[in-house]
Design a protein around this motif. Structure first.
Motif, PDB file in Angstrom:
ATOM      1  N   VAL A  85       0.840  -1.201   0.000  1.00 38.94           N
ATOM      2  CA  VAL A  85       0.000   0.000   0.000  1.00 38.94           C
ATOM      3  C   VAL A  85       0.879   1.255   0.000  1.00 38.94           C
ATOM      4  CG1 VAL A  85      -1.695   1.308   1.374  1.00 38.94           C
ATOM      5  CG2 VAL A  85      -1.926  -1.172   1.130  1.00 38.94           C
ATOM      6  N   HIS A  86       1.922   1.240   0.822  1.00 42.55           N
ATOM      7  CA  HIS A  86       2.695   2.481   0.985  1.00 42.55           C
ATOM      8  C   HIS A  86       3.896   2.594   0.053  1.00 42.55           C
ATOM      9  CE1 HIS A  86       0.267   4.186   4.120  1.00 42.55           C
ATOM     10  NE2 HIS A  86       0.166   2.967   4.632  1.00 42.55           N
ATOM     11  N   SER A  87       4.438   1.484  -0.411  1.00 39.98           N
ATOM     12  CA  SER A  87       5.628   1.599  -1.271  1.00 39.98           C
ATOM     13  C   SER A  87       5.329   1.307  -2.734  1.00 39.98           C
ATOM     14  CB  SER A  87       6.723   0.642  -0.794  1.00 39.98           C
ATOM     15  OG  SER A  87       6.986   0.888   0.546  1.00 39.98           O
ATOM     16  N   HIS A  88       4.262   0.578  -3.012  1.00 38.38           N
ATOM     17  CA  HIS A  88       3.951   0.268  -4.422  1.00 38.38           C
ATOM     18  C   HIS A  88       2.669   0.958  -4.865  1.00 38.38           C
ATOM     19  CE1 HIS A  88       6.990  -2.947  -5.178  1.00 38.38           C
ATOM     20  NE2 HIS A  88       6.996  -2.943  -3.861  1.00 38.38           N
ATOM     21  N   ASP A  89       2.198   1.886  -4.033  1.00 41.66           N
ATOM     22  CA  ASP A  89       1.018   2.675  -4.387  1.00 41.66           C
ATOM     23  C   ASP A  89      -0.195   1.790  -4.685  1.00 41.66           C
ATOM     24  OD1 ASP A  89       0.378   5.234  -4.319  1.00 41.66           O
ATOM     25  OD2 ASP A  89       0.865   5.712  -6.418  1.00 41.66           O
ATOM     26  N   VAL A  90      -0.326   0.748  -3.916  1.00 42.95           N
ATOM     27  CA  VAL A  90      -1.457  -0.162  -4.143  1.00 42.95           C
ATOM     28  C   VAL A  90      -2.698   0.416  -3.449  1.00 42.95           C
ATOM     29  CG1 VAL A  90      -2.307  -2.515  -3.781  1.00 42.95           C
ATOM     30  CG2 VAL A  90       0.033  -2.148  -4.487  1.00 42.95           C
ATOM     31  N   ILE A  91      -3.306   1.377  -4.099  1.00 41.31           N
ATOM     32  CA  ILE A  91      -4.590   1.899  -3.603  1.00 41.31           C
ATOM     33  C   ILE A  91      -5.621   1.796  -4.724  1.00 41.31           C
ATOM     34  CG2 ILE A  91      -3.826   3.386  -1.694  1.00 41.31           C
ATOM     35  CD1 ILE A  91      -4.025   5.702  -3.721  1.00 41.31           C
ATOM     36  N   ASN A  92      -6.877   2.128  -4.403  1.00 39.51           N
ATOM     37  CA  ASN A  92      -8.008   1.800  -5.282  1.00 39.51           C
ATOM     38  C   ASN A  92      -7.942   0.305  -5.542  1.00 39.51           C
ATOM     39  OD1 ASN A  92      -8.848   4.431  -5.428  1.00 39.51           O
ATOM     40  ND2 ASN A  92      -7.511   4.872  -7.173  1.00 39.51           N
TER      41      ASN A  92
ATOM     42  N   ILE B 158     -16.008  -2.265 -11.517  1.00 36.36           N
ATOM     43  CA  ILE B 158     -15.716  -0.938 -10.951  1.00 36.36           C
ATOM     44  C   ILE B 158     -14.496  -0.437 -11.716  1.00 36.36           C
ATOM     45  CG2 ILE B 158     -15.205   0.379  -8.860  1.00 36.36           C
ATOM     46  CD1 ILE B 158     -16.427  -2.094  -7.316  1.00 36.36           C
ATOM     47  N   SER B 159     -14.732   0.574 -12.527  1.00 34.63           N
ATOM     48  CA  SER B 159     -13.709   0.934 -13.524  1.00 34.63           C
ATOM     49  C   SER B 159     -12.381   1.365 -12.923  1.00 34.63           C
ATOM     50  CB  SER B 159     -14.255   2.021 -14.447  1.00 34.63           C
ATOM     51  OG  SER B 159     -14.600   3.137 -13.663  1.00 34.63           O
ATOM     52  N   HIS B 160     -12.405   2.048 -11.746  1.00 31.50           N
ATOM     53  CA  HIS B 160     -11.140   2.619 -11.263  1.00 31.50           C
ATOM     54  C   HIS B 160     -10.305   1.639 -10.436  1.00 31.50           C
ATOM     55  CE1 HIS B 160     -13.428   3.101  -7.571  1.00 31.50           C
ATOM     56  NE2 HIS B 160     -12.277   3.256  -6.954  1.00 31.50           N
ATOM     57  N   VAL B 161     -10.748   0.389 -10.292  1.00 27.28           N
ATOM     58  CA  VAL B 161      -9.940  -0.580  -9.519  1.00 27.28           C
ATOM     59  C   VAL B 161      -8.633  -0.817 -10.288  1.00 27.28           C
ATOM     60  CG1 VAL B 161      -9.802  -2.964  -8.691  1.00 27.28           C
ATOM     61  CG2 VAL B 161     -11.926  -1.700  -8.447  1.00 27.28           C
ATOM     62  N   SER B 162      -7.530  -0.321  -9.695  1.00 27.88           N
ATOM     63  CA  SER B 162      -6.262  -0.470 -10.425  1.00 27.88           C
ATOM     64  C   SER B 162      -5.433  -1.631  -9.881  1.00 27.88           C
ATOM     65  CB  SER B 162      -5.467   0.831 -10.370  1.00 27.88           C
ATOM     66  OG  SER B 162      -5.391   1.271  -9.037  1.00 27.88           O
ATOM     67  N   HIS B 163      -5.831  -2.153  -8.703  1.00 34.82           N
ATOM     68  CA  HIS B 163      -5.095  -3.289  -8.127  1.00 34.82           C
ATOM     69  C   HIS B 163      -6.070  -4.287  -7.507  1.00 34.82           C
ATOM     70  CE1 HIS B 163      -1.124  -1.293  -8.243  1.00 34.82           C
ATOM     71  NE2 HIS B 163      -1.845  -0.193  -8.077  1.00 34.82           N
TER      72      HIS B 163
ATOM     73  N   GLU C 107      -5.219  -0.661 -17.753  1.00 33.05           N
ATOM     74  CA  GLU C 107      -4.108  -1.366 -17.102  1.00 33.05           C
ATOM     75  C   GLU C 107      -4.535  -1.797 -15.696  1.00 33.05           C
ATOM     76  OE1 GLU C 107      -0.541  -1.332 -18.191  1.00 33.05           O
ATOM     77  OE2 GLU C 107      -1.490  -0.995 -20.126  1.00 33.05           O
ATOM     78  N   GLY C 108      -3.917  -2.838 -15.173  1.00 35.99           N
ATOM     79  CA  GLY C 108      -4.206  -3.255 -13.800  1.00 35.99           C
ATOM     80  C   GLY C 108      -3.164  -4.226 -13.285  1.00 35.99           C
ATOM     81  N   ASP C 109      -3.012  -4.254 -11.943  1.00 41.43           N
ATOM     82  CA  ASP C 109      -2.028  -5.147 -11.317  1.00 41.43           C
ATOM     83  C   ASP C 109      -2.724  -6.084 -10.342  1.00 41.43           C
ATOM     84  OD1 ASP C 109      -0.399  -2.525 -11.934  1.00 41.43           O
ATOM     85  OD2 ASP C 109       1.054  -4.175 -11.702  1.00 41.43           O
TER      86      ASP C 109
END
Ligand SMILES: Nc1ncnc2c1ncn2[C@@H]1O[C@H](COP(=O)(O)OP(=O)(O)OP(=O)(O)O)[C@@H](O)[C@H]1O
Length: 669
Positions: free
Chosen positions: A498-505, A579-584, A610-612
């Motif tokens: 969450v904090h180092s790989h920007d895993v939000i949304n 949910i379109s904005h789910v990026s992870h 794109e998504g991870d």
């Protein structure tokens, strides 16, 4: 070749007898050569001579061998053996090498069964090919055996296939869509058709108007099975043609039934139908059990007071879960499926796995025209017309009955030259990103000459093969990561992401509602410690079946509005939710099977975005997970991320504090 003996070693030196024998043999050979030279005036092929030489050499070798053996035997005779067989009784065998065209075969030939040797060299017998085993069939052929023809003949569609939706009123640009629909799609920001839509629309919307008809009792349409990756636009692929065909209707009847596994999906698909059918006059209804049964009945049935042969409906399209559908089939008067033109089973493999009240069998039986025919003769009807019995014979609203069900009306059988049986006009449409190949389950659907569409990167037969062998296609824009870790380190690793790989949304999947609650609490405590400013804290919420319907709806809306950055849930929303904005997507607890994996990771990288996907795998689960990936030919697509203690260190004090607080909370409750 080692010679078999009877327990006595044979001396190999030359004896008098052998010297004598060899001398005789030399003389015999000379005589033979002379005789041959004299007799062979005929020309011989080089090959033949070579073969002849080989044969004579061979026979001489045999003789040598024989002489040596005789000699050895003579010497061995007086020596008593300690074995169970005496040398005289022992049957001695000779290993003889038989040379054949294809391969060497060694056979044990008892000496006493050998044919007597001819003094004249004989020609070798021509060799015949040995009977050979046919080549093993290819794995791909084996996998396709026993499958229905529809799947073998599936249409493979490349995921990159796109078709622009013309905004020009005068031309449909090959999309076969009405101007109204094209305009509506443009209004919704949809300017091109995705792969699954480009192939399905022409099939479901044939140009010939008679093939678009609501009733086609003599030439019912073919059923359809679609396997396409998550987020590839399957909902639109069925919603658009349904709206286009039903818009031609004059009276409201229940003509499209869409069955989905969860209430959340019903709500989502309803929104899509309402958005697409705006201004087309169609009525859309839902049945999920969210409202009282009587409320649903009042929303779905127009007239429930009298018994109508053809049913009565307030809606053209019903979107529902299977449980509530069965309740209406059994208990709602005039709820009829005889007018269905479309039956959509979305997330088909999941729904077919649900045996709730044998829902599928009940639905199919409600669609199928019954065989039982109650007929009356013309004289019966004429008689009845003159009596008070008239009403029971001739129902008031015969027009409400679908053509395939007309035989149920008590009218006399009119002789006709048409011998064809009338069938239901209902077209079944099955969709999934992980379509089942289970022949038993497919057979239960009673599909009519099904046409398969497979959206797959490989346009040859391997697309079908991948469906057959359940190797599912992932969205091309998805990046997959794997982290193998100790169980105790999982929360820390997640906080690091969450904090180092920007895993939000992010949607986070856990194995149960309980682990969802625990992880949410731990993350909240962690955030409070990690970020002093409340505005910098990541907002996290749980989404589980423990919550009420209204609460779930409001949480989902807040997540869609990005007021919540991390939504932790169980597999409740792993399927279909868009949910379109789910990026992870984080699988905090690793999925146990490939289907679950495919649907979870498919919540991101949708519609070409794109998504991870990150999967945390505990050390003891790593083997199972890797095997699962390997079996699906997917291991190479997943990148392994290795984290060191050094990466996690800065988070440890906050994590320890959060853990202590969590323990306190649990010890109190
Ligand atoms: N032609 C298109 N152009 C742009 N966006 C589209 C198009 N078709 C569908 N979409 C959007 O793509 C997203 C995914 O579509 P949809 O939910 O139908 O996917 P799906 O194939 O059913 O996925 P899943 O298997 O996960 O249920 C939706 O937001 C939908 O609006």
């Amino acid at each position: 070749m080692a010679e078999e003996t009877t327990g006595v070693l044979q001396p190999k030196g030359r004896t008098k007898a052998k010297t004598r024998y060899l001398k005789h043999k030399k003389e015999r050979r000379k005589l033979n050569k002379k005789a041959k030279a004299a007799s062979s005036n005929l020309p011989q092929s080089k090959n033949f001579v070579a073969e002849d030489d080989t044969a004579s050499e061979k026979s001489e070798e045999d003789e040598d061998e024989e002489a040596e053996r005789d000699e050895g035997q003579q010497k061995a005779l007086p020596v008593p053996t300690t074995g169970t067989k005496s040398p005289t009784n022992a049957r001695r065998k000779k290993r003889q090498k038989v040379s054949v065209d294809v391969e060497d075969v060694e056979m044990e030939v008892p000496e006493d069964t050998q044919p007597p040797k001819s003094p004249v060299p004989t020609e070798p017998l021509p060799s015949f090919p040995l009977p050979a085993l046919p080549d093993a069939p290819l794995k791909s052929i084996l996998a396709l055996q026993g499958l229905n023809k529809g799947l073998v003949d599936a249409e493979i569609v490349a995921p990159s296939t796109l078709l622009a939706i013309s905004s020009d009123a005068s031309t449909d640009g090959g999309t076969i869509l009405s101007e109204k629909m094209r305009r509506r799609l443009h209004d919704l920001g949809i300017t091109e058709l995705f792969a699954v839509q480009t192939s399905l629309l022409p099939f479901l919307l044939p140009r010939n108007p008679s093939h678009r008809a609501l009733y086609q009792p003599y030439h019912p349409p073919r059923d359809v099975c679609v396997s396409a990756p998550t987020g590839s636009g399957k909902t639109l692929a069925y919603a658009v043609p349904i709206i286009e065909i039903l818009s031609s209707r004059i009276v409201t009847r229940l003509r499209a039934l869409i069955v989905l596994p969860t209430r959340d999906l019903v709500v989502q698909v309803r929104e899509t139908f309402e958005a697409l059918s705006k201004g087309r006059g169609l009525k859309i209804g839902t049945a999920t059990g969210q409202h009282s049964f009587s409320h649903e009945q009042s929303q779905l049935i127009a007239d429930s007071s009298s018994n109508l042969s053809g049913g009565s409906s307030k809606v053209d399209v019903l979107i529902c879960t299977p449980g509530r559908l069965i309740d209406h089939l059994n208990e709602s008067p005039n709820f009829s499926l005889q007018h269905l033109r479309f039956l959509v089973i979305d997330e088909a493999d999941r729904l077919l796995a649900q045996s709730f009240q044998d829902w599928l069998a009940q639905v199919l039986s409600a669609i199928r025209p019954p065989k039982q025919v109650i007929k009356h003769s013309l004289s019966d009807v004429c008689q009845a017309k003159n009596t008070s019995n008239n009403e029971t014979f001739l129902p008031k609203v015969p027009d409400a009955v679908a053509p395939a069900f007309l035989h149920l009306l008590p009218y006399p059988d009119v002789p006709s030259f048409i011998t064809e049986k009338k069938e239901s006009s209902c077209q079944k449409l099955l969709f999934s990103a992980t379509l089942t190949r289970d022949p038993g389950k497919i057979a239960a659907l009673e599909l009519r000459n099904p046409k398969y569409f497979v959206v797959h990167g490989n346009e040859n037969n391997s697309g079908v093969l991948d469906v057959v062998t359940e190797k599912f296609t992932m969205p091309a824009t998805l990046k997959e990561h794997l982290i193998v870790c100790e169980t105790a380190q999982k929360p820390l690793i997640f906080f690091h992401l969450v904090h180092s790989h920007d895993v939000i949304n992010v949607l986070v999947f856990t194995k149960s509602a309980e682990s969802t609650t625990r992880l949410v609490k731990l993350l909240e405590f962690f955030e409070n410690s990690f970020s002093e400013d409340p505005n910098d804290r990541v907002v996290v919420r749980a989404y589980s079946s423990d919550l009420g319907v209204a609460e779930r709806k409001s949480i989902l809306e807040s997540f869609k509005a990005q007021k919540i950055q991390i939504l932790v849930c169980s597999d409740l929303i792993s399927r279909g939710i868009d949910i379109s904005h789910v990026s992870h997507v984080v699988s905090y607890d690793a999925p146990v099977d490939m289907r679950k994996y495919v649907h979870r990771v498919g919540r991101t990288a949708r519609a070409g975005r794109e998504g991870d996907a990150w999967t945390l795998v505990e050390e003891q689960e790593a083997r199972h997970f890797k095997n699962m990936m390997k079996e699906s030919d997917h291991l190479d697509s997943v990148k392994r991320l290795r984290l060191s203690q050094h990466d996690l260190e800065p988070l440890v004090p906050h994590y320890d504090r959060a853990l202590a607080l969590l323990k306190e909370v649990y010890s109190r409750s």
